[in-house]
Structure formats: structure tokens, C-alpha cells
Scaffold this motif. Structure first.
Motif, PDB file in Angstrom:
ATOM      1  N   MET A   1       0.845  -1.178   0.000  1.00  0.00           N
ATOM      2  CA  MET A   1       0.000   0.000   0.000  1.00  0.00           C
ATOM      3  C   MET A   1       0.890   1.242   0.000  1.00  0.00           C
ATOM      4  SD  MET A   1      -3.076   1.070   2.613  1.00  0.00           S
ATOM      5  CE  MET A   1      -4.014  -0.355   2.189  1.00  0.00           C
ATOM      6  N   THR A   2       0.527   2.236  -0.797  1.00  0.00           N
ATOM      7  CA  THR A   2       1.314   3.457  -0.867  1.00  0.00           C
ATOM      8  C   THR A   2       1.068   4.329   0.359  1.00  0.00           C
ATOM      9  OG1 THR A   2      -0.440   4.619  -2.052  1.00  0.00           O
ATOM     10  CG2 THR A   2       1.218   3.502  -3.386  1.00  0.00           C
ATOM     11  N   LYS A   3       2.036   5.176   0.639  1.00  0.00           N
ATOM     12  CA  LYS A   3       1.957   6.080   1.778  1.00  0.00           C
ATOM     13  C   LYS A   3       1.056   7.268   1.415  1.00  0.00           C
ATOM     14  CE  LYS A   3       4.913   8.920   4.584  1.00  0.00           C
ATOM     15  NZ  LYS A   3       5.872   9.930   4.296  1.00  0.00           N
ATOM     16  N   ALA A   4       0.298   7.747   2.400  1.00  0.00           N
ATOM     17  CA  ALA A   4      -0.571   8.898   2.174  1.00  0.00           C
ATOM     18  C   ALA A   4       0.269  10.125   1.840  1.00  0.00           C
ATOM     19  CB  ALA A   4      -1.427   9.167   3.405  1.00  0.00           C
ATOM     20  N   ILE A   5      -0.140  10.859   0.827  1.00  0.00           N
ATOM     21  CA  ILE A   5       0.579  12.065   0.432  1.00  0.00           C
ATOM     22  C   ILE A   5       0.127  13.235   1.308  1.00  0.00           C
ATOM     23  CG2 ILE A   5      -1.082  12.617  -1.396  1.00  0.00           C
ATOM     24  CD1 ILE A   5       1.272  13.779  -2.970  1.00  0.00           C
ATOM     25  N   LYS A   6       1.073  14.006   1.764  1.00  0.00           N
ATOM     26  CA  LYS A   6       0.808  15.235   2.513  1.00  0.00           C
ATOM     27  C   LYS A   6       0.941  16.367   1.508  1.00  0.00           C
ATOM     28  CE  LYS A   6       0.422  12.822   6.236  1.00  0.00           C
ATOM     29  NZ  LYS A   6      -0.873  12.444   6.712  1.00  0.00           N
ATOM     30  N   ILE A   7      -0.170  16.929   1.113  1.00  0.00           N
ATOM     31  CA  ILE A   7      -0.240  17.784  -0.068  1.00  0.00           C
ATOM     32  C   ILE A   7       0.681  19.005  -0.013  1.00  0.00           C
ATOM     33  CG2 ILE A   7      -2.248  19.128   0.665  1.00  0.00           C
ATOM     34  CD1 ILE A   7      -3.200  18.624  -2.332  1.00  0.00           C
ATOM     35  N   LEU A   8       0.772  19.669   1.117  1.00  0.00           N
ATOM     36  CA  LEU A   8       1.601  20.872   1.160  1.00  0.00           C
ATOM     37  C   LEU A   8       3.084  20.547   1.061  1.00  0.00           C
ATOM     38  CD1 LEU A   8      -0.258  23.134   3.746  1.00  0.00           C
ATOM     39  CD2 LEU A   8      -0.281  23.260   1.248  1.00  0.00           C
ATOM     40  N   THR A   9       3.525  19.485   1.704  1.00  0.00           N
ATOM     41  CA  THR A   9       4.940  19.135   1.631  1.00  0.00           C
ATOM     42  C   THR A   9       5.290  18.501   0.289  1.00  0.00           C
ATOM     43  OG1 THR A   9       4.516  17.059   2.785  1.00  0.00           O
ATOM     44  CG2 THR A   9       5.228  18.918   4.126  1.00  0.00           C
ATOM     45  N   ALA A  10       4.305  18.029  -0.448  1.00  0.00           N
ATOM     46  CA  ALA A  10       4.553  17.423  -1.759  1.00  0.00           C
ATOM     47  C   ALA A  10       4.770  18.482  -2.846  1.00  0.00           C
ATOM     48  CB  ALA A  10       3.396  16.511  -2.150  1.00  0.00           C
ATOM     49  N   LEU A  11       4.265  19.687  -2.615  1.00  0.00           N
ATOM     50  CA  LEU A  11       4.435  20.762  -3.605  1.00  0.00           C
ATOM     51  C   LEU A  11       5.840  21.351  -3.489  1.00  0.00           C
ATOM     52  CD1 LEU A  11       1.070  22.720  -3.249  1.00  0.00           C
ATOM     53  CD2 LEU A  11       1.807  21.362  -5.212  1.00  0.00           C
ATOM     54  N   PRO A  12       6.462  21.694  -4.623  1.00  0.00           N
ATOM     55  CA  PRO A  12       7.743  22.400  -4.566  1.00  0.00           C
ATOM     56  C   PRO A  12       7.576  23.721  -3.791  1.00  0.00           C
ATOM     57  CG  PRO A  12       7.305  21.629  -6.791  1.00  0.00           C
ATOM     58  CD  PRO A  12       6.048  21.408  -5.993  1.00  0.00           C
ATOM     59  N   LEU A  13       8.620  24.130  -3.083  1.00  0.00           N
ATOM     60  CA  LEU A  13       8.556  25.283  -2.188  1.00  0.00           C
ATOM     61  C   LEU A  13       7.964  26.550  -2.824  1.00  0.00           C
ATOM     62  CD1 LEU A  13       9.056  26.426   0.623  1.00  0.00           C
ATOM     63  CD2 LEU A  13      11.408  26.942  -0.093  1.00  0.00           C
ATOM     64  N   PRO A  14       8.391  26.972  -4.010  1.00  0.00           N
ATOM     65  CA  PRO A  14       7.808  28.201  -4.574  1.00  0.00           C
ATOM     66  C   PRO A  14       6.293  28.083  -4.812  1.00  0.00           C
ATOM     67  CG  PRO A  14       9.775  27.550  -5.811  1.00  0.00           C
ATOM     68  CD  PRO A  14       9.461  26.442  -4.855  1.00  0.00           C
ATOM     69  N   GLN A  15       5.860  26.901  -5.247  1.00  0.00           N
ATOM     70  CA  GLN A  15       4.431  26.683  -5.493  1.00  0.00           C
ATOM     71  C   GLN A  15       3.658  26.622  -4.184  1.00  0.00           C
ATOM     72  OE1 GLN A  15       4.565  23.200  -7.950  1.00  0.00           O
ATOM     73  NE2 GLN A  15       5.284  24.337  -9.721  1.00  0.00           N
ATOM     74  N   ARG A  16       4.250  25.990  -3.176  1.00  0.00           N
ATOM     75  CA  ARG A  16       3.620  25.936  -1.851  1.00  0.00           C
ATOM     76  C   ARG A  16       3.451  27.347  -1.291  1.00  0.00           C
ATOM     77  NH1 ARG A  16       7.265  23.382   2.279  1.00  0.00           N
ATOM     78  NH2 ARG A  16       7.695  22.230   0.406  1.00  0.00           N
ATOM     79  N   GLU A  17       4.476  28.174  -1.439  1.00  0.00           N
ATOM     80  CA  GLU A  17       4.394  29.554  -0.944  1.00  0.00           C
ATOM     81  C   GLU A  17       3.292  30.324  -1.658  1.00  0.00           C
ATOM     82  OE1 GLU A  17       8.438  30.842  -1.491  1.00  0.00           O
ATOM     83  OE2 GLU A  17       9.039  30.151   0.516  1.00  0.00           O
TER      84      GLU A  17
END
Length: 151
Positions: A1-17
Motif C-alpha cells: 500500500m502506498t503512503k498517504a501524500i501530505k499535499i503541502l509538503t509534496a508541492l515544490p517550495l515556490p508553489q507551496r508559498e
């Protein structure tokens, strides 16, 4: 089973910001109904702390829990797909702190920054795939229990 994705940490830093500039901090008390199945889906949340139960109404009185969400999890994806109505209900299982995002503002940002839009859609697709895999596993367990443990 795959690990649950944490959406904010999965985005590259500039996009997250960029996305976080649209965030609003909210909180829900324990036993607060966050949204109801069939309601208008115009926002989503990223849970910072606490627990949320996704549920499905069986009838006027009964509900079944279909998933439990916690810190880092995405709450709500129905804002992405017509008819923009919640597929499930959501209940704060404990006190919850979350970042809330207005869907219209996020979609506008995604149109202006297509790299962010693509990254966000990939993250949401991974979340959906993970939850589908979890649901499939739960269904198989239920089937095995009803068949006396034989698959």
C-alpha cells in the motif's frame, strides 16, 4: 500500500508559498459538521492538527465512517469536479486546526501559474489514488470476514 501524500509538503517550495498566500487559518470544535454530502463544494482544507471523519449517510439516522484524516491530509476534492457537490460528509472527530482555501481563488491561481496547477492536480490525484486503494483494502477485508476468512 502506498503512503498517504501530505499535499503541502509534496508541492515544490515556490508553489507551496504561492498557494499558502491564499490560506486562511480556521478551527473546528470536536463534533462540528464541516460539510454535508450533497452540499456546495467551494473550498478545501489542509488539516494542521486534529482528526476528521469522512462519512456516508446510509439513511436519516445512520452514517458509516469511510475514512479518517489527520495532520497534513487534504480535506475536500469535490471543488475540482462538476457538479461541485460534496461526495461525503465530514465531521471533526477532535478539535481541528486547518488551512482553508477558497476554490475559486485557487483555480484562478492555477490558471495563472500552470506549473502550480499541474503540481496541485498531481498531488490531488495521488491523494485520490491512495484513498481508493485504502477503500479497496477495506472492502476486501469485509468480504473476507463475510466469507469466513477465505478470499
Amino acid at each position: 500500500m502506498t503512503k498517504a501524500i501530505k499535499i503541502l509538503t509534496a508541492l515544490p517550495l515556490p508553489q507551496r508559498e504561492s498557494l499558502m498566500r491564499l490560506a486562511r487559518e480556521v478551527h473546528f470544535l470536536e463534533d462540528t459538521r464541516i460539510f454535508e454530502s450533497g452540499g456546495h463544494a467551494d473550498r478545501f482544507w489542509v488539516i494542521r492538527s486534529g482528526a476528521v471523519s469522512l462519512d456516508q449517510r446510509l439513511n436519516e439516522v445512520q452514517r458509516i465512517t469511510v475514512a479518517g484524516l489527520g495532520a497534513g491530509d487534504l480535506l475536500g476534492w469535490s471543488w475540482l469536479f462538476p457538479p461541485y457537490e460534496w461526495d461525503f460528509g465530514a465531521l471533526a472527530f477532535s478539535p481541528v486546526r486547518a488551512y482553508e482555501f477558497d476554490a475559486t481563488a485557487v483555480l484562478r491561481l492555477c490558471e495563472a501559474d500552470t506549473d502550480l496547477g499541474l503540481s496541485l492536480m498531481r498531488c490531488v490525484a495521488e491523494v485520490l489514488a491512495h484513498r481508493l486503494e485504502m477503500s479497496r483494502g477495506q472492502l476486501m477485508e469485509q468480504y473476507a470476514l463475510r466469507r469466513g476468512g477465505v478470499l
